[in-house]
Design an enzyme around this catalytic site. Structure first.
Site, PDB file in Angstrom:
ATOM      1  N   ASN A  48      35.480  33.637  41.762  1.00 25.88           N
ATOM      2  CA  ASN A  48      35.005  32.971  40.551  1.00 25.88           C
ATOM      3  C   ASN A  48      33.528  32.601  40.620  1.00 25.88           C
ATOM      4  OD1 ASN A  48      37.284  33.140  38.944  1.00 25.88           O
ATOM      5  ND2 ASN A  48      38.190  31.280  39.792  1.00 25.88           N
ATOM      6  N   SER A  59      41.262  26.867  40.658  1.00 33.20           N
ATOM      7  CA  SER A  59      40.203  27.863  40.507  1.00 33.20           C
ATOM      8  C   SER A  59      38.836  27.295  40.854  1.00 33.20           C
ATOM      9  CB  SER A  59      40.162  28.372  39.060  1.00 33.20           C
ATOM     10  OG  SER A  59      41.380  28.955  38.690  1.00 33.20           O
ATOM     11  N   GLU A 113      43.126  34.497  47.492  1.00 29.17           N
ATOM     12  CA  GLU A 113      42.032  33.868  48.230  1.00 29.17           C
ATOM     13  C   GLU A 113      42.589  32.706  49.050  1.00 29.17           C
ATOM     14  OE1 GLU A 113      37.664  33.840  46.210  1.00 29.17           O
ATOM     15  OE2 GLU A 113      39.216  32.822  45.076  1.00 29.17           O
ATOM     16  N   HIS A 137      44.709  30.768  46.308  1.00 29.21           N
ATOM     17  CA  HIS A 137      44.299  31.093  44.943  1.00 29.21           C
ATOM     18  C   HIS A 137      44.775  32.485  44.546  1.00 29.21           C
ATOM     19  CE1 HIS A 137      40.823  31.849  41.921  1.00 29.21           C
ATOM     20  NE2 HIS A 137      41.889  31.365  41.307  1.00 29.21           N
TER      21      HIS A 137
END
Length: 282
Positions: A188, A116, A149, A137
């Protein structure tokens, strides 16, 4: 990709293994000996929920589970075309396994990380072939969330990026976005500062957890409030990403709140431990 490996059978690893096996691939999941049964049970329970919800036929659930092997033997990953690392956000641990995998898989195999927050290039440089390493991701819960991602590094081969993106879209039925290798990537980097601002608001006593969440659900149309979302993501993951963002950019608004650190210290990580900003023990 007929043979896929997943390193780690926790919440994310189990979810990745499930969606890949549901797509028809044979999947090996690496876990510690004491966690092998728990990983397999985690996948079985998720498939059972899909059957109960009418999203998966019983025979498809059985076939999916049959395509998944949970093992302690990393050497058995030798024939994998793709290996996705989904271990805890501990850089030294991830580096160790990327170094090991480099000696086990073929030179044409692709190595991906579900990190992450850790810069992907650091993991790529633990191998002799950084051009075949990238970020893949997924989002929690993996069988439900549509996005993957694809994180590219300065060294990755564009053909590898294309192959993984095509697999995620055409094989797994996911939507993909491409991000450069910057802390937090796209999602994120935008999401975690929002979550930590909500935690600071709660920490200050300005408003209750319920009112903060209700404000964003009913006032802004969000499907879930920021504190409940933090519990769903995992407070340990929120902390790791916030620390990574702060280390990368050095801006005060990225620094994790003290309350978030203390909750992680206490083991209150959200849904997965039964307690976070809300009580999930029942």
């Amino acid at each position: 990709m007929k043979n896929v490996g997943v390193i780690g059978g926790g919440t994310m690893g189990a979810g990745i293994a499930e969606v890949v096996a549901r797509a028809g691939s044979t999947v090996r999941v690496l876990e510690r000996a004491e966690a092998v049964d728990a990983a397999r049970e985690r996948i079985a329970k998720s498939l059972a929920r899909a059957v109960k919800a009418g999203k998966l036929a019983e025979d498809e659930s059985t076939a999916t589970l049959d395509r998944i092997t949970v093992t302690t033997d990393l050497e058995s990953f030798a024939d994998c075309e793709l290996v996705v690392e989904a271990m805890p956000e501990i850089e030294s641990l991830k580096l160790e396994y990327f170094h090991k995998l480099d000696d086990i898989v073929s030179k044409d195999a692709i190595l991906a990380t579900n990190t992450s927050s850790i810069p992907v290039i650091r993991l790529a440089n633990a191998t002799r072939h950084p051009e075949r390493v990238l970020g893949m991701h997924f989002f929690n819960p993996v069988p439900v969330m549509a996005l993957v991602e694809i994180v590219t590094t300065l060294k990755v081969d564009p053909a590898v990026v294309t192959k993984v993106a095509d697999f995620a879209r055409d094989g797994l039925g996911k939507r993909t976005i491409e991000s450069k290798d910057q802390s937090g990537f796209i999602v994120n980097a935008l999401l975690v500062p929002y979550l930590t601002n909500a935690i600071r608001m709660y920490e200050s006593g300005f408003a209750s957890a319920e009112d903060i969440d209700e404000g964003m659900v009913s006032g802004c149309g969000h499907p879930m409030g920021p504190l409940r979302l933090s519990d769903t993501v995992g407070l340990d993951i929120c902390l790791a990403v916030a620390e990574s963002l702060y280390a990368e950019f050095g801006q005060a608004h990225y620094a994790p709140p003290v309350l978030l650190r203390r909750m992680v210290d206490a083991g209150y990580l959200g849904r997965k431990t039964g307690r976070g900003f809300y009580d999930y023990s029942k």
